[in-house]
Scaffold this active site. Sequence first.
Site, PDB file in Angstrom:
ATOM      1  CG  ASP A   1      -8.084  32.329  -8.515  1.00 34.45           C
ATOM      2  OD1 ASP A   1      -7.528  32.334  -7.554  1.00 34.45           O
ATOM      3  OD2 ASP A   1      -8.113  31.705  -9.912  1.00 34.45           O
TER       4      ASP A   1
ATOM      5  CB  CYS B   1       1.052   3.751   6.544  1.00 30.70           C
ATOM      6  SG  CYS B   1      -0.522   4.310   6.769  1.00 30.70           S
TER       7      CYS B   1
ATOM      8  CB  CYS C   1      -7.330   1.390   6.095  1.00 27.85           C
ATOM      9  SG  CYS C   1      -6.602   2.744   6.405  1.00 27.85           S
TER      10      CYS C   1
ATOM     11  CD  GLN D   1      -6.934  19.905   8.574  1.00 29.41           C
ATOM     12  OE1 GLN D   1      -6.501  19.136   8.069  1.00 29.41           O
ATOM     13  NE2 GLN D   1      -6.453  21.108   8.238  1.00 29.41           N
TER      14      GLN D   1
ATOM     15  CB  CYS E   1      -0.770  20.914   4.100  1.00 31.11           C
ATOM     16  SG  CYS E   1      -0.818  21.180   2.282  1.00 31.11           S
TER      17      CYS E   1
ATOM     18  CB  CYS F   1      -0.847  -0.467   1.587  1.00 29.90           C
ATOM     19  SG  CYS F   1      -2.339   1.664   0.998  1.00 29.90           S
TER      20      CYS F   1
ATOM     21  CG  ASN G   1     -11.351  23.339  10.397  1.00 27.38           C
ATOM     22  OD1 ASN G   1     -12.491  22.770  10.885  1.00 27.38           O
ATOM     23  ND2 ASN G   1     -10.576  23.901  10.491  1.00 27.38           N
TER      24      ASN G   1
ATOM     25  CG  PHE H   1      -5.816  29.844   0.851  1.00 28.08           C
ATOM     26  CD1 PHE H   1      -6.728  29.720  -0.356  1.00 28.08           C
ATOM     27  CD2 PHE H   1      -5.526  30.826   1.613  1.00 28.08           C
ATOM     28  CE1 PHE H   1      -5.671  29.769  -1.324  1.00 28.08           C
ATOM     29  CE2 PHE H   1      -4.915  31.324   0.625  1.00 28.08           C
ATOM     30  CZ  PHE H   1      -4.052  31.310  -0.965  1.00 28.08           C
TER      31      PHE H   1
END
Length: 418
Positions: free
Chosen positions: A330, A75, A149, A253, A376, A72, A287, A282
């Site tokens: 944008d 991970c 998983c 998230q 990120c 996979c 959130n 963004f």
Amino acid sequence: MQHFTVDGLTHEAKGVARSQGKVTFIAGALPSETVSAQVIKSNRRYDEAKLLDIQQKSVHRVAPECPHYELCGGCSFQHLTIEQQRAEKMHWLQGQLRKVCPDQRLTELTDSPFGYRRRARLSVRVKDQQLHLGFRAKSSQSIVSIENCLVLTPPLQGIFRQLKTELKKDSVAAKIGHIELLEDTKGLSVLLRLTATVSSAEYHKWQQWSEQQQVDLYWQTPDEQRAKVPPEAMRHYQLDGFNLSYYPQDFIQVNATMNEKMVAQAMDWLTPNQEDVVLDLFCGVGNFSLPLAKRAKQVVGVEVQPSMVAAGQANAKKNELDNLSFIAADLTKPAPKTITSIGVTKVLLDPPRAGAFEFLQTLVKLRPKQILYVSCDAATLARDAEYLVAKGYKVKRAAMMDMFPQTTHLETMMLMAL
């Protein structure tokens, strides 16, 4: 076959060895290990090798808990203790931010190493009447058919097993390209992305299955960019005392507990108060925007995707936040006056992996007292932070946030101020 002594680790979890001045990257090898490996790709500056045997193991090596680990592509860090995973991520992040953020300013935000992921996208393929349901293999488009998983939340692990059992005996599997699993405050949901039209009988059978399993079922037909979802079937999750609604295919998230910790830390670091006009760039469905609006004088959320702007506006109205507004824009293009004319004092931004470089020129013209950057991708954060430092901002705090344990991914939070 060659013998190597590994002395480093890349951010992709590849061991780094040096032989006669040339670097060799060995997937699966760890620092301090002596290994045998076969070079499978040779470049002028470096080689890539396949791990064959480990003569001397690292004290940090553990047996991966997932039986699909070798194949996979998810991970990549599972052969390393969770403590050392985080140490390696911290070390790599320090390297990325070395020009703007001294090591001692980095802190950690962490939570459970397994059972954290509340959303997953599964690939589906039926070949020779055999069902393949799972994730893409490492560096490949082939599907690793999995039985479970371990990073999914326990309820999602349960519905995955039920779903696979049902699909194995149903011809509708051949008409599905992808499946999206989701858990939130509303409960569990399954979204089927179809590659062919299903019959009325198939549709009703699966609706019945979803009722038996107590999950919401969404369908995306081959001609649809997104599934059709009526307002009453929208998803929602709880955060900071609010109930946030969102479209089932909107971004949220994936680690709910870490998201709560991240938002709490953002509020603690940025300290919004009744004098502040805050820009949330963004912003998604709100959130950060809603928690900010609870504390600040005024908040404006900016998002490019219209459905998320609509969800944000609905969330502000539902939670009776009349000091919160959302606009669609944008941010890679010139900023609208609704952003530049409101007297911004603080900015929070959480851009995609590409970062926010196109907006930084506008951002420095606004001269906010503080900027909280959630990233990120540490490389684009480092690039953007260097620009802001050159324009007079100083890094006050930064943290490595382990949002995705067992994987090589990490999130970073950085507070900058004039």
